[in-house]
Design an enzyme around this catalytic site. Structure first.
Site, short mmCIF file in Angstrom:
data_model
loop_
_atom_site.label_atom_id
_atom_site.label_comp_id
_atom_site.label_asym_id
_atom_site.label_seq_id
_atom_site.Cartn_x
_atom_site.Cartn_y
_atom_site.Cartn_z
N ASP A 1 1.32 -5.47 -6.78
CA ASP A 1 0.15 -4.66 -7.17
C ASP A 1 0.48 -3.68 -8.28
O ASP A 1 -0.19 -3.65 -9.32
CB ASP A 1 -0.36 -3.84 -5.98
N ARG B 1 2.94 10.39 1.85
CA ARG B 1 1.98 10.42 0.72
C ARG B 1 1.86 11.77 0.05
O ARG B 1 1.88 11.85 -1.19
CB ARG B 1 0.60 9.90 1.16
N ASP C 1 -4.43 5.82 2.41
CA ASP C 1 -3.45 6.32 1.44
C ASP C 1 -4.10 6.86 0.17
O ASP C 1 -3.64 7.86 -0.38
CB ASP C 1 -2.43 5.22 1.10
N SER D 1 1.14 -6.70 4.52
CA SER D 1 1.32 -5.52 3.68
C SER D 1 2.23 -4.56 4.44
O SER D 1 1.92 -4.15 5.55
CB SER D 1 -0.04 -4.88 3.41
N1 ARG Z 1 -2.34 2.62 8.75
C1 ARG Z 1 -1.26 3.42 8.32
C2 ARG Z 1 -1.76 4.68 7.69
O1 ARG Z 1 -2.89 4.74 7.33
C3 ARG Z 1 -0.31 2.69 7.45
C4 ARG Z 1 -0.76 2.33 6.07
C5 ARG Z 1 0.26 1.44 5.51
N2 ARG Z 1 0.11 1.11 4.15
C6 ARG Z 1 0.51 -0.08 3.68
N3 ARG Z 1 0.55 -0.22 2.41
N4 ARG Z 1 0.88 -1.06 4.47
O2 ARG Z 1 -1.03 5.62 7.56
#
Ligand code: ARG
Length: 394
Positions: free
Chosen positions: A14, A93, A122, A174
Protein backbone atom coordinates in the site's frame (compact mmCIF):
# COMPACT_ATOMS: atom_id res chain seq x y z
CA UNK A 1 5.48 20.63 -8.01
CA UNK A 2 2.94 20.46 -5.24
CA UNK A 3 5.48 20.36 -2.44
CA UNK A 4 6.89 17.97 0.07
CA UNK A 5 4.88 15.29 1.82
CA UNK A 6 6.03 13.13 4.71
CA UNK A 7 4.52 9.68 4.36
CA UNK A 8 4.17 7.11 7.13
CA UNK A 9 5.84 4.31 5.20
CA UNK A 10 5.62 0.67 6.23
CA UNK A 11 7.47 -0.91 3.35
CA UNK A 12 4.43 -2.88 2.25
CA UNK A 13 2.46 -2.76 -0.97
CA UNK A 14 0.00 0.00 0.00
CA UNK A 15 2.50 2.57 1.10
CA UNK A 16 4.91 1.68 -1.73
CA UNK A 17 2.16 2.34 -4.24
CA UNK A 18 1.37 5.56 -2.39
CA UNK A 19 4.94 6.81 -2.92
CA UNK A 20 4.53 6.40 -6.67
CA UNK A 21 0.98 7.68 -6.76
CA UNK A 22 1.90 10.87 -4.89
CA UNK A 23 5.01 11.31 -7.00
CA UNK A 24 2.93 10.96 -10.15
CA UNK A 25 0.62 13.66 -8.78
CA UNK A 26 3.58 16.00 -8.41
CA UNK A 27 4.53 15.65 -4.75
CA UNK A 28 8.03 15.14 -3.40
CA UNK A 29 7.72 12.18 -1.05
CA UNK A 30 9.76 11.77 2.12
CA UNK A 31 9.21 8.26 3.47
CA UNK A 32 9.14 8.06 7.25
CA UNK A 33 9.63 4.80 9.15
CA UNK A 34 9.50 4.39 12.92
CA UNK A 35 11.09 1.35 14.46
CA UNK A 36 8.67 0.30 17.18
CA UNK A 37 9.81 -3.28 17.27
CA UNK A 38 8.05 -4.57 14.16
CA UNK A 39 11.24 -6.34 13.11
CA UNK A 40 11.24 -4.94 9.56
CA UNK A 41 14.30 -4.98 7.35
CA UNK A 42 14.61 -1.20 7.32
CA UNK A 43 17.60 -1.16 5.00
CA UNK A 44 15.71 -3.14 2.37
CA UNK A 45 12.64 -0.95 2.77
CA UNK A 46 14.74 2.17 2.53
CA UNK A 47 16.11 0.99 -0.80
CA UNK A 48 12.64 0.10 -1.96
CA UNK A 49 11.26 3.52 -1.07
CA UNK A 50 14.05 5.32 -2.92
CA UNK A 51 13.68 3.06 -5.91
CA UNK A 52 9.96 3.76 -5.96
CA UNK A 53 10.56 7.49 -6.11
CA UNK A 54 10.92 8.80 -2.58
CA UNK A 55 13.35 11.72 -2.43
CA UNK A 56 14.42 10.81 1.08
CA UNK A 57 13.87 8.14 3.72
CA UNK A 58 13.91 8.81 7.46
CA UNK A 59 14.18 5.90 9.90
CA UNK A 60 13.92 6.50 13.63
CA UNK A 61 14.24 4.09 16.51
CA UNK A 62 11.30 4.90 18.77
CA UNK A 63 11.20 1.65 20.73
CA UNK A 64 12.18 3.14 24.07
CA UNK A 65 9.80 6.04 23.73
CA UNK A 66 7.01 3.70 22.67
CA UNK A 67 7.45 1.56 25.75
CA UNK A 68 8.04 4.34 28.23
CA UNK A 69 5.50 6.92 27.14
CA UNK A 70 2.76 4.78 25.64
CA UNK A 71 2.84 1.08 26.53
CA UNK A 72 3.64 1.50 30.21
CA UNK A 73 1.05 4.23 30.65
CA UNK A 74 -1.59 1.88 29.30
CA UNK A 75 -0.25 -0.88 31.54
CA UNK A 76 -0.53 1.32 34.62
CA UNK A 77 -4.12 2.01 33.62
CA UNK A 78 -4.82 -1.73 33.05
CA UNK A 79 -6.26 -0.65 29.72
CA UNK A 80 -7.88 -3.42 27.73
CA UNK A 81 -10.47 -2.87 25.00
CA UNK A 82 -13.57 -5.03 25.03
CA UNK A 83 -11.90 -7.54 27.29
CA UNK A 84 -9.36 -8.86 24.81
CA UNK A 85 -7.33 -6.21 23.03
CA UNK A 86 -4.30 -4.79 24.81
CA UNK A 87 -4.14 -2.00 22.23
CA UNK A 88 -0.77 -2.64 20.58
CA UNK A 89 -1.71 -0.99 17.28
CA UNK A 90 -3.78 1.75 18.89
CA UNK A 91 -0.94 2.80 21.19
CA UNK A 92 1.55 3.11 18.36
CA UNK A 93 -0.46 5.51 16.20
CA UNK A 94 -0.21 8.68 18.27
CA UNK A 95 3.55 8.16 18.55
CA UNK A 96 3.99 7.72 14.80
CA UNK A 97 1.69 10.66 14.10
CA UNK A 98 3.64 12.91 16.45
CA UNK A 99 6.87 11.84 14.73
CA UNK A 100 5.36 12.63 11.31
CA UNK A 101 4.55 16.16 12.43
CA UNK A 102 8.06 16.62 13.80
CA UNK A 103 9.58 15.35 10.57
CA UNK A 104 7.33 17.59 8.49
CA UNK A 105 8.52 20.62 10.49
CA UNK A 106 12.14 19.63 10.06
CA UNK A 107 11.75 19.02 6.34
CA UNK A 108 9.57 22.10 5.85
CA UNK A 109 6.78 20.01 4.40
CA UNK A 110 3.19 21.23 4.36
CA UNK A 111 1.73 17.77 3.84
CA UNK A 112 1.74 14.46 5.66
CA UNK A 113 0.26 11.20 4.35
CA UNK A 114 -0.72 7.79 5.64
CA UNK A 115 -1.86 4.52 4.08
CA UNK A 116 -4.96 3.86 6.18
CA UNK A 117 -8.27 2.95 4.65
CA UNK A 118 -11.46 4.88 5.31
CA UNK A 119 -12.97 2.02 7.29
CA UNK A 120 -10.60 1.63 10.20
CA UNK A 121 -9.56 3.22 13.45
CA UNK A 122 -6.00 4.00 12.47
CA UNK A 123 -6.93 6.89 10.15
CA UNK A 124 -8.70 8.52 13.09
CA UNK A 125 -5.78 8.01 15.46
CA UNK A 126 -3.28 9.41 12.97
CA UNK A 127 -5.31 12.41 11.96
CA UNK A 128 -6.59 13.45 15.37
CA UNK A 129 -3.01 13.43 16.65
CA UNK A 130 -1.59 15.24 13.63
CA UNK A 131 -4.19 17.97 14.02
CA UNK A 132 -3.55 18.13 17.76
CA UNK A 133 0.07 19.03 17.08
CA UNK A 134 -0.31 21.08 13.92
CA UNK A 135 -3.81 21.97 12.76
CA UNK A 136 -2.40 23.61 9.62
CA UNK A 137 -0.70 20.52 8.21
CA UNK A 138 -2.58 19.08 5.26
CA UNK A 139 -3.28 15.37 5.48
CA UNK A 140 -3.35 13.13 2.43
CA UNK A 141 -4.98 9.71 2.68
CA UNK A 142 -4.63 8.28 -0.84
CA UNK A 143 -6.21 4.90 -0.03
CA UNK A 144 -9.47 6.69 0.84
CA UNK A 145 -9.54 8.45 -2.49
CA UNK A 146 -7.72 6.67 -5.20
CA UNK A 147 -9.11 4.62 -8.05
CA UNK A 148 -7.32 1.43 -6.96
CA UNK A 149 -10.25 -0.37 -5.44
CA UNK A 150 -8.80 -3.83 -4.87
CA UNK A 151 -5.50 -5.41 -4.05
CA UNK A 152 -5.12 -6.64 -7.61
CA UNK A 153 -5.64 -3.07 -8.86
CA UNK A 154 -2.72 -2.07 -6.65
CA UNK A 155 -0.55 -4.92 -7.89
CA UNK A 156 -1.40 -3.96 -11.45
CA UNK A 157 -0.46 -0.35 -10.70
CA UNK A 158 2.78 -1.50 -9.10
CA UNK A 159 3.67 -3.55 -12.20
CA UNK A 160 2.88 -0.74 -14.60
CA UNK A 161 4.95 1.69 -12.57
CA UNK A 162 7.94 -0.57 -11.88
CA UNK A 163 7.39 -0.57 -8.15
CA UNK A 164 9.46 -3.29 -6.52
CA UNK A 165 7.08 -5.48 -4.49
CA UNK A 166 7.50 -8.79 -2.74
CA UNK A 167 7.43 -11.82 -5.00
CA UNK A 168 4.89 -13.33 -2.67
CA UNK A 169 1.88 -11.34 -3.78
CA UNK A 170 -0.64 -13.42 -1.96
CA UNK A 171 -1.18 -11.61 1.26
CA UNK A 172 -3.92 -13.44 3.03
CA UNK A 173 -4.19 -11.09 6.04
CA UNK A 174 -3.62 -7.53 7.07
CA UNK A 175 -1.06 -7.63 9.86
CA UNK A 176 0.26 -4.87 12.09
CA UNK A 177 3.24 -5.65 14.30
CA UNK A 178 5.03 -3.91 17.10
CA UNK A 179 6.77 -4.71 20.35
CA UNK A 180 3.55 -4.88 22.36
CA UNK A 181 1.67 -7.20 20.04
CA UNK A 182 0.39 -8.23 16.65
CA UNK A 183 -2.99 -7.44 15.10
CA UNK A 184 -4.30 -9.70 12.36
CA UNK A 185 -7.40 -9.09 10.28
CA UNK A 186 -9.18 -9.62 6.96
CA UNK A 187 -8.92 -12.53 4.52
CA UNK A 188 -10.51 -15.70 5.82
CA UNK A 189 -10.99 -14.09 9.22
CA UNK A 190 -13.80 -12.03 7.75
CA UNK A 191 -16.02 -15.05 8.41
CA UNK A 192 -16.60 -14.75 12.17
CA UNK A 193 -17.24 -18.51 12.39
CA UNK A 194 -13.99 -19.45 10.68
CA UNK A 195 -11.36 -20.68 13.12
CA UNK A 196 -8.03 -18.98 12.39
CA UNK A 197 -5.42 -21.18 10.75
CA UNK A 198 -2.55 -22.00 13.04
CA UNK A 199 -0.05 -20.37 10.70
CA UNK A 200 -1.34 -16.85 11.31
CA UNK A 201 0.36 -16.86 14.71
CA UNK A 202 3.98 -15.75 14.97
CA UNK A 203 4.56 -15.18 18.67
CA UNK A 204 2.51 -17.80 20.46
CA UNK A 205 2.42 -21.58 20.34
CA UNK A 206 -0.82 -23.49 20.10
CA UNK A 207 -1.86 -24.94 23.44
CA UNK A 208 -1.23 -28.50 22.25
CA UNK A 209 2.26 -27.53 21.05
CA UNK A 210 3.10 -25.36 24.04
CA UNK A 211 5.70 -26.30 26.62
CA UNK A 212 4.68 -29.34 28.63
CA UNK A 213 6.25 -27.99 31.80
CA UNK A 214 4.92 -24.78 33.32
CA UNK A 215 7.14 -21.72 33.08
CA UNK A 216 7.47 -19.16 35.83
CA UNK A 217 8.26 -15.49 35.56
CA UNK A 218 8.86 -13.19 38.50
CA UNK A 219 8.14 -9.59 37.70
CA UNK A 220 9.08 -6.74 39.96
CA UNK A 221 7.23 -3.46 39.66
CA UNK A 222 8.24 -0.02 40.83
CA UNK A 223 5.49 2.60 40.85
CA UNK A 224 3.48 0.39 38.52
CA UNK A 225 6.29 -0.14 36.01
CA UNK A 226 8.00 -3.49 35.52
CA UNK A 227 11.70 -3.09 36.30
CA UNK A 228 12.99 -6.60 36.97
CA UNK A 229 12.47 -10.00 35.46
CA UNK A 230 13.42 -13.03 37.55
CA UNK A 231 15.36 -10.85 39.94
CA UNK A 232 17.41 -9.06 37.29
CA UNK A 233 17.06 -5.39 36.44
CA UNK A 234 16.06 -5.03 32.80
CA UNK A 235 14.95 -2.18 30.54
CA UNK A 236 11.38 -2.06 29.29
CA UNK A 237 12.09 -3.04 25.68
CA UNK A 238 14.16 -6.08 26.60
CA UNK A 239 11.77 -7.12 29.33
CA UNK A 240 8.93 -7.18 26.83
CA UNK A 241 10.99 -9.14 24.28
CA UNK A 242 12.09 -11.70 26.85
CA UNK A 243 8.70 -12.12 28.42
CA UNK A 244 7.10 -12.45 25.00
CA UNK A 245 9.24 -15.50 24.37
CA UNK A 246 8.47 -17.11 27.74
CA UNK A 247 4.75 -16.44 27.52
CA UNK A 248 4.52 -17.21 23.81
CA UNK A 249 6.17 -20.60 24.27
CA UNK A 250 3.59 -21.35 26.95
CA UNK A 251 0.80 -20.51 24.51
CA UNK A 252 -0.20 -17.36 26.36
CA UNK A 253 -1.43 -14.19 24.69
CA UNK A 254 -3.89 -14.98 21.93
CA UNK A 255 -7.29 -13.41 21.54
CA UNK A 256 -9.91 -13.77 18.87
CA UNK A 257 -12.56 -11.09 18.93
CA UNK A 258 -15.43 -9.40 17.25
CA UNK A 259 -14.55 -5.82 17.92
CA UNK A 260 -16.54 -2.58 17.82
CA UNK A 261 -14.68 -0.10 15.67
CA UNK A 262 -14.98 3.61 16.19
CA UNK A 263 -16.47 4.06 12.71
CA UNK A 264 -19.39 1.81 13.63
CA UNK A 265 -18.29 -1.42 11.99
CA UNK A 266 -18.04 -4.74 13.82
CA UNK A 267 -14.86 -6.47 12.72
CA UNK A 268 -13.09 -9.74 13.35
CA UNK A 269 -9.70 -9.24 14.95
CA UNK A 270 -7.13 -11.74 16.09
CA UNK A 271 -4.36 -10.63 18.42
CA UNK A 272 -1.15 -11.97 19.81
CA UNK A 273 0.32 -10.14 22.76
CA UNK A 274 2.11 -12.61 25.02
CA UNK A 275 4.21 -10.12 27.00
CA UNK A 276 1.32 -7.72 27.25
CA UNK A 277 -0.96 -10.41 28.71
CA UNK A 278 1.63 -11.48 31.21
CA UNK A 279 2.34 -7.92 32.35
CA UNK A 280 -1.34 -7.01 32.48
CA UNK A 281 -2.05 -10.06 34.62
CA UNK A 282 0.89 -9.39 36.93
CA UNK A 283 0.14 -5.69 37.29
CA UNK A 284 -3.46 -6.31 38.24
CA UNK A 285 -2.40 -8.97 40.71
CA UNK A 286 -0.09 -6.52 42.43
CA UNK A 287 -2.72 -3.79 42.51
CA UNK A 288 -5.14 -6.15 44.23
CA UNK A 289 -2.59 -6.49 47.03
CA UNK A 290 -1.71 -2.83 47.51
CA UNK A 291 -4.75 -0.75 46.57
CA UNK A 292 -7.72 -0.41 48.88
CA UNK A 293 -11.11 -1.58 47.76
CA UNK A 294 -12.61 1.79 46.79
CA UNK A 295 -9.60 2.89 44.77
CA UNK A 296 -9.32 -0.49 43.13
CA UNK A 297 -12.95 -0.49 42.02
CA UNK A 298 -12.83 3.11 40.87
CA UNK A 299 -9.71 2.38 38.89
CA UNK A 300 -11.30 -0.65 37.30
CA UNK A 301 -14.01 1.56 35.84
CA UNK A 302 -11.37 3.99 34.61
CA UNK A 303 -9.53 1.19 32.84
CA UNK A 304 -12.43 0.80 30.45
CA UNK A 305 -12.65 4.55 29.84
CA UNK A 306 -8.91 4.73 29.32
CA UNK A 307 -9.00 1.90 26.80
CA UNK A 308 -11.73 3.75 24.90
CA UNK A 309 -9.64 6.92 24.77
CA UNK A 310 -6.67 4.97 23.41
CA UNK A 311 -8.81 3.05 20.96
CA UNK A 312 -10.62 6.19 19.75
CA UNK A 313 -7.39 8.04 19.00
CA UNK A 314 -7.83 10.50 21.87
CA UNK A 315 -4.33 10.11 23.30
CA UNK A 316 -3.34 13.76 23.25
CA UNK A 317 -6.42 15.10 24.97
CA UNK A 318 -7.02 16.81 28.31
CA UNK A 319 -9.05 13.91 29.73
CA UNK A 320 -6.45 11.32 28.88
CA UNK A 321 -3.66 13.47 30.29
CA UNK A 322 -5.58 14.18 33.49
CA UNK A 323 -6.28 10.47 33.88
CA UNK A 324 -2.55 9.74 33.56
CA UNK A 325 -1.89 12.09 36.47
CA UNK A 326 -4.52 10.39 38.57
CA UNK A 327 -3.22 6.95 37.65
CA UNK A 328 0.35 7.94 38.47
CA UNK A 329 -0.83 8.99 41.91
CA UNK A 330 -2.37 5.53 42.42
CA UNK A 331 0.78 3.80 41.23
CA UNK A 332 2.99 5.20 44.00
CA UNK A 333 2.00 2.16 46.05
CA UNK A 334 2.34 -0.35 43.24
CA UNK A 335 5.71 -1.77 44.23
CA UNK A 336 6.51 -5.42 44.65
CA UNK A 337 6.93 -8.77 43.00
CA UNK A 338 4.45 -11.04 41.25
CA UNK A 339 5.14 -14.66 40.43
CA UNK A 340 3.40 -15.76 37.24
CA UNK A 341 2.82 -19.34 36.21
CA UNK A 342 2.50 -19.72 32.46
CA UNK A 343 1.26 -22.99 31.21
CA UNK A 344 -0.70 -24.27 28.22
CA UNK A 345 -2.32 -20.96 27.37
CA UNK A 346 -2.93 -19.94 30.97
CA UNK A 347 -1.22 -17.10 32.74
CA UNK A 348 -1.94 -16.99 36.45
CA UNK A 349 -0.47 -14.97 39.28
CA UNK A 350 0.45 -17.59 41.86
CA UNK A 351 2.38 -15.38 44.23
CA UNK A 352 2.65 -11.70 45.16
CA UNK A 353 4.52 -9.63 47.75
CA UNK A 354 4.97 -5.94 48.39
CA UNK A 355 6.33 -3.49 50.96
CA UNK A 356 3.00 -1.70 50.46
CA UNK A 357 0.85 -4.75 50.97
CA UNK A 358 -2.52 -4.20 52.60
CA UNK A 359 -2.86 -7.89 53.31
CA UNK A 360 -2.70 -8.56 57.04
CA UNK A 361 -2.49 -12.16 57.95
CA UNK A 362 -3.49 -11.52 61.57
CA UNK A 363 -6.80 -10.19 60.27
CA UNK A 364 -7.38 -12.78 57.57
CA UNK A 365 -6.27 -15.89 59.40
CA UNK A 366 -8.50 -18.69 60.62
CA UNK A 367 -5.54 -20.09 62.53
CA UNK A 368 -3.88 -19.06 65.76
CA UNK A 369 -2.97 -15.39 66.19
CA UNK A 370 -6.27 -13.98 64.96
CA UNK A 371 -6.51 -10.27 65.84
CA UNK A 372 -9.86 -9.62 64.22
CA UNK A 373 -12.52 -9.06 66.86
CA UNK A 374 -15.42 -11.05 65.44
CA UNK A 375 -17.80 -9.74 68.08
CA UNK A 376 -17.72 -6.33 66.36
CA UNK A 377 -19.17 -7.76 63.17
CA UNK A 378 -22.65 -8.01 64.69
CA UNK A 379 -22.95 -4.26 65.24
CA UNK A 380 -21.42 -3.47 61.87
CA UNK A 381 -24.00 -5.58 60.05
CA UNK A 382 -26.83 -4.15 62.15
CA UNK A 383 -25.99 -0.61 61.04
CA UNK A 384 -24.96 -1.50 57.47
CA UNK A 385 -28.28 -3.21 56.88
CA UNK A 386 -30.38 -0.69 58.75
CA UNK A 387 -31.84 1.07 55.70
CA UNK A 388 -33.05 -2.24 54.28
CA UNK A 389 -34.77 -3.81 57.26
CA UNK A 390 -38.00 -5.32 56.02
CA UNK A 391 -37.27 -4.29 52.43
CA UNK A 392 -36.98 -7.82 51.07
CA UNK A 393 -39.53 -9.51 48.87
CA UNK A 394 -41.46 -6.38 47.87
N1 ARG B 1 -8.40 -3.43 15.18
C1 ARG B 1 -7.17 -2.97 15.71
C2 ARG B 1 -7.26 -1.51 16.02
O1 ARG B 1 -8.12 -0.86 15.53
C3 ARG B 1 -6.01 -3.30 14.86
C4 ARG B 1 -5.86 -2.58 13.56
C5 ARG B 1 -4.78 -3.24 12.83
N2 ARG B 1 -4.36 -2.61 11.64
C6 ARG B 1 -3.89 -3.33 10.61
N3 ARG B 1 -3.33 -2.68 9.66
N4 ARG B 1 -3.98 -4.63 10.57
O2 ARG B 1 -6.47 -1.01 16.77
Amino acid sequence: MKGKVVLAYSGGLDTSVIIKWLTNKGYEVIAYMADIGQGSDFEAYKKRALKTGAVKVVVEDLKDEFVKDFVFKALKADAIYEGGYLLATALSRPLIAKALVKTAKKEKAFFVAHGCTGKGNDQVRFEVTIKAFDPKLKILAPVREWELKTRSDEIEYAKNNNIPIDANKKKPYSIDVNLWGISIESGKLEDPYYEPDEDIYQLTKAVDKAMVKPAYAEIEFKSGIPVKLDGKAIGGVNLILKLARIAGDAGVGRSDMIESRLVGIKSREVYEAPAAWALYTAHKALESLVLDRELLHFKEALALRYSELVYYGLWYTPLKEALDKFIDETQKRVNGVVKLKLHKGNCVAVGRRSPNSLYRRELATYEKGDKFDQSLAKGFIEIWGLPYRGAGGK
